[in-house]
Motif scaffolding. Structure first.
Motif, short mmCIF file in Angstrom:
data_model
loop_
_atom_site.label_atom_id
_atom_site.label_comp_id
_atom_site.label_asym_id
_atom_site.label_seq_id
_atom_site.Cartn_x
_atom_site.Cartn_y
_atom_site.Cartn_z
N SER A 47 0.83 -1.20 0.00
CA SER A 47 0.00 0.00 0.00
C SER A 47 0.87 1.26 0.00
CB SER A 47 -0.93 -0.01 1.21
OG SER A 47 -1.77 1.11 1.21
N TRP A 48 1.96 1.26 0.74
CA TRP A 48 2.89 2.40 0.79
C TRP A 48 3.34 2.77 -0.62
CZ3 TRP A 48 7.95 3.47 -0.59
CH2 TRP A 48 8.55 4.58 0.02
N HIS A 49 3.71 1.77 -1.38
CA HIS A 49 4.19 1.97 -2.75
C HIS A 49 3.10 2.61 -3.61
CE1 HIS A 49 5.15 0.81 -6.91
NE2 HIS A 49 6.41 0.70 -6.53
N GLY A 50 1.91 2.03 -3.60
CA GLY A 50 0.80 2.54 -4.41
C GLY A 50 0.41 3.96 -4.06
N ARG A 51 0.31 4.25 -2.77
CA ARG A 51 -0.06 5.60 -2.34
C ARG A 51 1.00 6.63 -2.73
NH1 ARG A 51 -3.97 6.27 2.35
NH2 ARG A 51 -5.20 4.36 2.25
N LEU A 52 2.26 6.23 -2.58
CA LEU A 52 3.34 7.15 -2.94
C LEU A 52 3.31 7.46 -4.43
CD1 LEU A 52 6.79 7.43 -1.53
CD2 LEU A 52 6.58 7.29 -4.00
N VAL A 53 3.16 6.44 -5.26
CA VAL A 53 3.14 6.66 -6.71
C VAL A 53 1.94 7.53 -7.10
CG1 VAL A 53 2.90 5.53 -8.97
CG2 VAL A 53 4.43 4.56 -7.25
N THR A 54 0.78 7.27 -6.52
CA THR A 54 -0.41 8.07 -6.83
C THR A 54 -0.21 9.53 -6.39
OG1 THR A 54 -1.88 6.17 -6.67
CG2 THR A 54 -2.88 8.35 -6.39
N ALA A 55 0.27 9.74 -5.17
CA ALA A 55 0.46 11.11 -4.67
C ALA A 55 1.51 11.85 -5.49
CB ALA A 55 0.86 11.07 -3.20
N LEU A 56 2.61 11.18 -5.83
CA LEU A 56 3.65 11.85 -6.62
C LEU A 56 3.15 12.15 -8.03
CD1 LEU A 56 6.50 12.98 -6.75
CD2 LEU A 56 7.30 10.68 -7.39
N THR A 57 2.40 11.25 -8.61
CA THR A 57 1.82 11.50 -9.93
C THR A 57 0.95 12.75 -9.89
OG1 THR A 57 1.83 9.13 -10.45
CG2 THR A 57 0.38 10.54 -11.77
N ASN A 58 0.12 12.85 -8.87
CA ASN A 58 -0.76 14.01 -8.73
C ASN A 58 0.02 15.31 -8.54
OD1 ASN A 58 -2.99 12.35 -9.02
ND2 ASN A 58 -3.33 12.16 -6.82
N ARG A 59 1.07 15.29 -7.70
CA ARG A 59 1.87 16.50 -7.45
C ARG A 59 2.59 16.94 -8.73
NH1 ARG A 59 0.34 14.50 -3.22
NH2 ARG A 59 0.54 15.31 -1.13
N LEU A 60 3.20 15.98 -9.43
CA LEU A 60 3.92 16.34 -10.65
C LEU A 60 2.97 16.84 -11.74
CD1 LEU A 60 6.64 13.55 -10.91
CD2 LEU A 60 6.90 15.89 -10.07
N THR A 61 1.83 16.19 -11.87
CA THR A 61 0.85 16.62 -12.86
C THR A 61 0.39 18.05 -12.59
OG1 THR A 61 0.11 14.34 -13.22
CG2 THR A 61 -1.41 16.09 -13.87
N ALA A 62 0.16 18.37 -11.31
CA ALA A 62 -0.29 19.72 -10.95
C ALA A 62 0.78 20.78 -11.25
CB ALA A 62 -0.65 19.76 -9.46
N ASP A 87 7.50 3.13 -12.56
CA ASP A 87 6.32 3.53 -11.80
C ASP A 87 5.73 4.82 -12.35
OD1 ASP A 87 6.13 1.47 -9.72
OD2 ASP A 87 8.10 2.20 -9.15
N LEU A 88 6.59 5.69 -12.86
CA LEU A 88 6.13 6.99 -13.35
C LEU A 88 7.12 7.50 -14.39
CD1 LEU A 88 4.77 9.50 -10.85
CD2 LEU A 88 6.35 10.33 -12.53
N LEU A 89 6.62 8.25 -15.35
CA LEU A 89 7.51 8.88 -16.33
C LEU A 89 6.95 10.22 -16.72
CD1 LEU A 89 6.26 8.74 -19.47
CD2 LEU A 89 6.84 6.34 -19.19
N VAL A 90 7.83 11.08 -17.21
CA VAL A 90 7.46 12.41 -17.68
C VAL A 90 7.88 12.50 -19.14
CG1 VAL A 90 7.92 14.89 -17.46
CG2 VAL A 90 7.63 13.49 -15.41
N THR A 91 6.96 13.01 -19.97
CA THR A 91 7.20 13.09 -21.41
C THR A 91 6.63 14.39 -21.96
OG1 THR A 91 6.81 11.97 -23.53
CG2 THR A 91 5.06 11.81 -21.89
#
Length: 189
Positions: A47-62, A87-91
């Motif tokens: 769960s730690w992994h999933g929540r971190l990826v989701t939260a970081l995705t949201n912060r970077l997207t914003a 887990d995440l990429l920027v393009t």
């Protein structure tokens, strides 16, 4: 012991190719290709992994400027025999609803959140492969007593390898690939 399903056997002596992943509907989600071998994500993510990826995705997207996309769990075609799934990429490539992968030259930043089963690949194999493919920025996030710690690397052009830039424990603040500031304590409960 039961036999492996037929789809798990490589179609040729040299193993799988990157394009083969799109033709394996039976393969589990998050199947990667590393050096022509299929790699399955097991066991299920914490769960730690999933929540971190989701939260970081949201912060970077914003914080991403117009024309910059943040994607999670999309494969990158590094070459004919390697198609890892960070887990995440920027393009800077425009959104395409039918896309199943990005080429390495379309990716500005790759983020891997280290899990016990992926630690060796994230810290060594993928670090080397992403650099060899020319991806400019790599973040490797570790769990340090429940808190995220971000190891930031940048591609050194002359050597074609990543060099460590900094380790962030409180606030991640970077000018590249776009101005980013993230309070790391807010990424996990």
């Amino acid at each position: 012991m039961t036999a492996l399903p037929k789809w798990m056997y490589p179609p040729r002596d040299e193993g799988w190719f990157a394009d083969d992943l799109d033709n394996l509907p039976e393969a589990p989600r998050h199947t990667e290709l590393i050096d022509g071998a299929l790699v399955f994500r097991t066991p299920p993510q914490r769960s730690w992994h999933g929540r971190l990826v989701t939260a970081l995705t949201n912060r970077l997207t914003a914080q991403a400027p117009e024309g910059v996309e943040v994607e999670r769990e999309m494969t990158i075609r590094l070459d004919r025999r390697n198609r890892p799934e960070p887990d995440l990429l920027v393009t800077t490539s425009p959104y395409d609803p039918d896309r199943t992968w990005y080429s390495a030259d379309q990716v500005q930043l790759v983020v891997e959140v280290v899990s016990p089963e992926s630690a060796h690949r994230d810290r060594t194999v993928k670090l080397r492969k992403y650099a060899e493919a020319g991806i400019p920025h790599y973040w490797c996030i570790e769990d340090e007593d429940g808190a995220p710690v971000v190891h930031v690397y940048e591609l050194d052009g002359p050597t074609g390898t990543y060099v460590p830039v900094e380790i962030f424990r409180d606030v991640l603040k970077r000018p590249v690939p776009f101005p980013v500031e993230v309070d790391l304590a807010t990424l996990t409960p």
